[in-house]
Design an enzyme around this catalytic site. Structure first.
Site, PDB file in Angstrom:
ATOM      1  N   LYS A  54      39.742 -45.176  44.307  1.00  0.00           N
ATOM      2  CA  LYS A  54      39.833 -46.483  43.636  1.00  0.00           C
ATOM      3  C   LYS A  54      38.572 -47.306  43.924  1.00  0.00           C
ATOM      4  CE  LYS A  54      44.842 -46.279  43.676  1.00  0.00           C
ATOM      5  NZ  LYS A  54      46.136 -46.621  44.286  1.00  0.00           N
ATOM      6  N   GLN A  98      48.003 -50.291  49.122  1.00  0.00           N
ATOM      7  CA  GLN A  98      48.356 -48.887  48.895  1.00  0.00           C
ATOM      8  C   GLN A  98      49.725 -48.581  49.507  1.00  0.00           C
ATOM      9  OE1 GLN A  98      46.612 -46.800  46.962  1.00  0.00           O
ATOM     10  NE2 GLN A  98      48.046 -45.130  47.288  1.00  0.00           N
ATOM     11  N   ASP A 121      48.587 -53.918  40.263  1.00  0.00           N
ATOM     12  CA  ASP A 121      49.482 -52.754  40.259  1.00  0.00           C
ATOM     13  C   ASP A 121      50.643 -52.970  39.278  1.00  0.00           C
ATOM     14  OD1 ASP A 121      49.063 -50.439  41.796  1.00  0.00           O
ATOM     15  OD2 ASP A 121      49.422 -51.520  43.669  1.00  0.00           O
TER      16      ASP A 121
HETATM   17  N1  GUN Z   1      51.022 -45.099  45.908  1.00  0.00           N
HETATM   18  C1  GUN Z   1      51.188 -44.144  44.964  1.00  0.00           C
HETATM   19  N2  GUN Z   1      50.879 -44.616  43.751  1.00  0.00           N
HETATM   20  C2  GUN Z   1      50.502 -45.910  43.923  1.00  0.00           C
HETATM   21  C3  GUN Z   1      50.058 -46.922  43.021  1.00  0.00           C
HETATM   22  O1  GUN Z   1      49.964 -46.742  41.803  1.00  0.00           O
HETATM   23  N3  GUN Z   1      49.742 -48.116  43.606  1.00  0.00           N
HETATM   24  C4  GUN Z   1      49.874 -48.344  44.937  1.00  0.00           C
HETATM   25  N4  GUN Z   1      49.575 -49.555  45.395  1.00  0.00           N
HETATM   26  N5  GUN Z   1      50.291 -47.428  45.791  1.00  0.00           N
HETATM   27  C5  GUN Z   1      50.600 -46.210  45.278  1.00  0.00           C
END
Ligand code: GUN
Length: 307
Positions: A54, A98, A121
């Site tokens: 990311k 995350q 998100d």
């Molecule tokens: N963990 C797995 N997928 C995601 C996501 O799309 N966003 C976040 N913040 N954590 C995750």
């Protein structure tokens, strides 16, 4: 007959070019640089690798980006304090924590602490409520469901009136995706069925699907005889089933497998996403799209992007 492979990597590249153009327009016309903070708690290898990807994507798009690494032992209060700092930082338009978080931290409480206008998100209850309402109420689509919708549409499949079956009911994928695809809107308007661990005959439901989306977290769950001939199959599963040594770097890398028996499914499906290289790159791309949107909303700039 062999299925067409829907390359998430290629579609993601096209969308990232669109995002880059939009970010450039923001910079040139308004002097705005989209800002993203990713917050990582602990050192879970999968989470480290997602957050790194990311950050790399944000960097490549010349966003202002910050990486916050917090120890596994961080308290709920300390994490909330960290989030609040970014809620009040005008250079930051998007905040991502995350998931999953360590067990001593209440995940929903943390999501609730993010300013809904910076919730790139799309997990905050306010944004999930907006998603339920649909239309102009929506500010941020959750990234994985948004990426899946783009994959289906850009691969040339029609969702309108299609039988869509989603395997899995998580808050991150299954539930929001079902809501998105049932809306009376372009790229949606489907007849959606969500199946889960208590469903009596998973295979029978899957066999009805024109578009089958599998987000169960069980490697190889979907067998070829669960697939309707010619169906579009989207495999959201990223399961680590072992390790191998990379020929390029000599480092140990995980062996990844999806939720669909890929080789066998290739003979039945009309189109299918690979693992890796399918949904994964799309999730990150939609996060970048949401960060640009967040910057535009913050400055009251009309949206030009089409995702
Ligand atoms: N963990 C797995 N997928 C995601 C996501 O799309 N966003 C976040 N913040 N954590 C995750």
């Amino acid at each position: 007959m062999s299925a067409k492979i829907i390359s998430g990597s290629e579609i993601a590249r096209t969308i990232r070019e669109e995002i880059a153009r939009e970010a450039l327009r923001l910079r040139q016309e308004y002097g705005i640089v989209p800002g993203l903070v990713t917050i990582l708690v602990g050192e879970h290898p999968a989470s480290v690798s997602y957050v790194t990807a990311k950050q790399r994507a944000a960097h490549e798009l010349a966003f202002y980006s910050v990486q916050e690494n917090l120890p596994e032992t961080v308290t709920e209060q300390e994490l909330e304090k960290c989030i609040d700092r970014y809620n009040n930082d005008p250079k930051i338009h998007g905040i991502l924590v995350q998931l999953p978080l360590p067990r001593h931290i209440h995940e929903q409480k943390i999501i609730n602490a993010i300013d809904p206008d910076k919730d790139v998100d799309g997990f905050h209850p306010v944004n999930l409520g907006r998603l339920m309402i649909g239309g102009d109420a929506v500010k941020f689509l959750p990234c994985t469901p948004a990426g899946i919708q783009q994959l289906i549409v850009r691969a040339g499949y029609t969702t309108e009136g299609a039988e869509v079956v989603i395997v899995g009911r998580s808050n991150i994928v299954g539930k929001p995706l079902a809501v998105m695809l049932m809306q009376k809107a372009r790229g949606a308007n489907a007849t959606v069925t969500v199946v889960h661990t208590a469903t009596k005959d998973l295979a029978a439901h899957c066999r009805r699907a024109d578009i089958l989306i599998v987000a169960a977290g069980v490697p190889g769950l979907v067998k070829p005889d669960w697939i309707k001939p010619g169906a579009c199959v989207i495999d959201v599963g990223v399961n680590r089933v072992g390790e191998k040594t990379s020929e390029k770097t000599g480092k140990k890398i995980p062996i990844l497998r999806g939720d669909v028996d890929f080789e066998a499914a290739m003979e039945i499906a009309g189109a299918i996403t690979p693992v890796p290289g399918g949904v994964g790159p799309m999730t990150i791309t939609m996060l970048m799209a949401n960060t640009v949107k967040a910057a535009q909303y913050a400055a009251n700039i009309p949206l030009a992007a089409k995702h």
